[in-house]
Scaffold this active site. Structure first.
Site, PDB file in Angstrom:
ATOM      1  N   ASP A   1       0.903  -1.378  -0.120  1.00 43.84           N
ATOM      2  CA  ASP A   1      -0.021   0.407  -0.006  1.00 43.84           C
ATOM      3  C   ASP A   1       0.581   1.113  -0.010  1.00 43.84           C
ATOM      4  O   ASP A   1       1.872   1.291   1.406  1.00 43.84           O
ATOM      5  CB  ASP A   1      -0.712  -0.187   0.894  1.00 43.84           C
ATOM      6  CG  ASP A   1      -1.742   1.168   1.458  1.00 43.84           C
ATOM      7  OD1 ASP A   1      -1.618   2.080   0.499  1.00 43.84           O
ATOM      8  OD2 ASP A   1      -2.434   1.458   3.022  1.00 43.84           O
TER       9      ASP A   1
ATOM     10  N   SER B   1      -0.086  14.711 -14.176  1.00 43.07           N
ATOM     11  CA  SER B   1      -1.137  14.162 -15.316  1.00 43.07           C
ATOM     12  C   SER B   1      -1.660  15.687 -15.822  1.00 43.07           C
ATOM     13  O   SER B   1      -0.490  16.528 -15.693  1.00 43.07           O
ATOM     14  CB  SER B   1      -2.548  13.612 -14.089  1.00 43.07           C
ATOM     15  OG  SER B   1      -3.858  13.872 -15.429  1.00 43.07           O
TER      16      SER B   1
ATOM     17  N   TYR C   1      -8.844  15.407  -7.678  1.00 42.18           N
ATOM     18  CA  TYR C   1      -7.885  14.518  -8.121  1.00 42.18           C
ATOM     19  C   TYR C   1      -6.776  16.009  -8.849  1.00 42.18           C
ATOM     20  O   TYR C   1      -5.889  15.643  -8.708  1.00 42.18           O
ATOM     21  CB  TYR C   1      -8.955  13.957  -9.615  1.00 42.18           C
ATOM     22  CG  TYR C   1      -7.625  12.838 -10.325  1.00 42.18           C
ATOM     23  CD1 TYR C   1      -6.673  12.138 -10.027  1.00 42.18           C
ATOM     24  CD2 TYR C   1      -7.278  13.505 -11.314  1.00 42.18           C
ATOM     25  CE1 TYR C   1      -6.219  11.113 -10.937  1.00 42.18           C
ATOM     26  CE2 TYR C   1      -6.047  12.827 -12.147  1.00 42.18           C
ATOM     27  CZ  TYR C   1      -5.882  11.874 -11.822  1.00 42.18           C
ATOM     28  OH  TYR C   1      -5.173  11.518 -12.902  1.00 42.18           O
TER      29      TYR C   1
ATOM     30  N   LYS D   1      -2.419  15.750  -8.419  1.00 48.24           N
ATOM     31  CA  LYS D   1      -1.671  15.903  -9.102  1.00 48.24           C
ATOM     32  C   LYS D   1      -0.427  17.510  -9.803  1.00 48.24           C
ATOM     33  O   LYS D   1       0.767  17.377  -9.418  1.00 48.24           O
ATOM     34  CB  LYS D   1      -2.110  15.586 -10.584  1.00 48.24           C
ATOM     35  CG  LYS D   1      -2.887  14.678 -11.141  1.00 48.24           C
ATOM     36  CD  LYS D   1      -1.690  13.453 -10.595  1.00 48.24           C
ATOM     37  CE  LYS D   1      -2.555  11.961 -10.546  1.00 48.24           C
ATOM     38  NZ  LYS D   1      -1.023  10.866 -10.070  1.00 48.24           N
TER      39      LYS D   1
END
Length: 255
Positions: A58, A138, A151, A155
């Protein structure tokens, strides 16, 4: 041969990176929370002719990430590159985001990268050698996207960590860079598209097609497209490059 550790190596972009780097002549340590996925990819790596080892981790757990780096070094006889690729998506309006949502995605997308940076740098320095740290950002690390707010924040954070780490570790001969993919035809984008459909009423596939329609090169990205650029970052031709988060998206976001 150098040794490369790839987190999130059990599927999608991580699998594509692992297979490309194996073809380049690297030995591969595969790390993922899913044992079945990395064992399958390890078999593919060995078929190519490279060595492979696996470690279930993890990435949000710092001790586990350090243990994974130690395992890679011990099992493959070296440690030269880490690809902090593991990541998850989250589609939700900002109004709907709750603490548990933030904690979950931050643990993987940001903490996982931070622990990977720390663990790799510590190993490189203990070995008295240079090394390469490569992080997954991203297009959402350059543009904040609606319904992908948290999200996108993760990034952007990866870009910040990449820049800061590049400055801190340069004196040790350690380079730190990031790759920023766009719309990649993987299971993650299938999940993103389904969630957009639930929230917006769009038909399934419509959101995916809309974003692909905005790509200048006229097609969705493949894991192999991303892996080709990571191959450059992992190899000697990028030795004079550090602190960069490069868009590799077919022409969707421009900087």
């Amino acid at each position: 041969m150098s040794v490369v550790l790839v987190t999130g190596g059990g599927r999608g972009i991580g699998r594509g990176i692992a297979l490309r780097l194996a073809r380049d002549g690297h030995d591969i340590a595969l790390v993922d929370v899913n044992a079945e996925g990395i064992e399958s990819v390890a078999a593919e790596v060995r078929e190519i002719g490279a060595k492979a080892t696996t470690f279930v981790t993890d990435v949000g757990d710092r001790d586990q990430v350090f243990a994974a780096v130690d395992h890679a070094h011990e099992a493959l006889g070296g440690f030269d590159v880490i690809i902090n690729n593991a990541g998850i998506a989250q589609v939700a309006p900002i109004d709907d985001v709750r603490p548990a949502d933030v904690a979950k995605i931050w643990s993987v997308n940001v903490d996982g990268v931070l622990w990977g940076i720390q663990a790799a740098a510590a190993k490189f320095q203990a070995l008295g050698q240079s090394g390469k740290i490569i992080n997954a950002s991203s297009i959402a690390g350059h543009d904040g996207f609606a319904l992908l707010g948290v999200y996108s924040a993760t990034k952007f954070a990866v870009r910040a960590l990449t820049q800061a780490a590049a400055k801190e570790y340069a004196a040790h001969g350690i380079t730190v860079n990031a790759y920023c993919p766009g719309v990649v035809g993987t299971d993650m984008w299938v999940d993103i598209d389904k969630r957009f459909a639930e929230l917006t009423g769009a038909a399934e596939g419509e959101t995916y097609d809309k974003y692909v329609g905005g790509i200048a090169l006229g097609r969705a990205q493949t894991p192999e497209d991303v892996a080709a650029f990571v191959s450059y970052l992992a190899g000697p031709d990028s030795d004079y490059m550090t602190g960069q988060a490069v868009l590799i998206d077919g022409g969707l976001v421009y900087r």
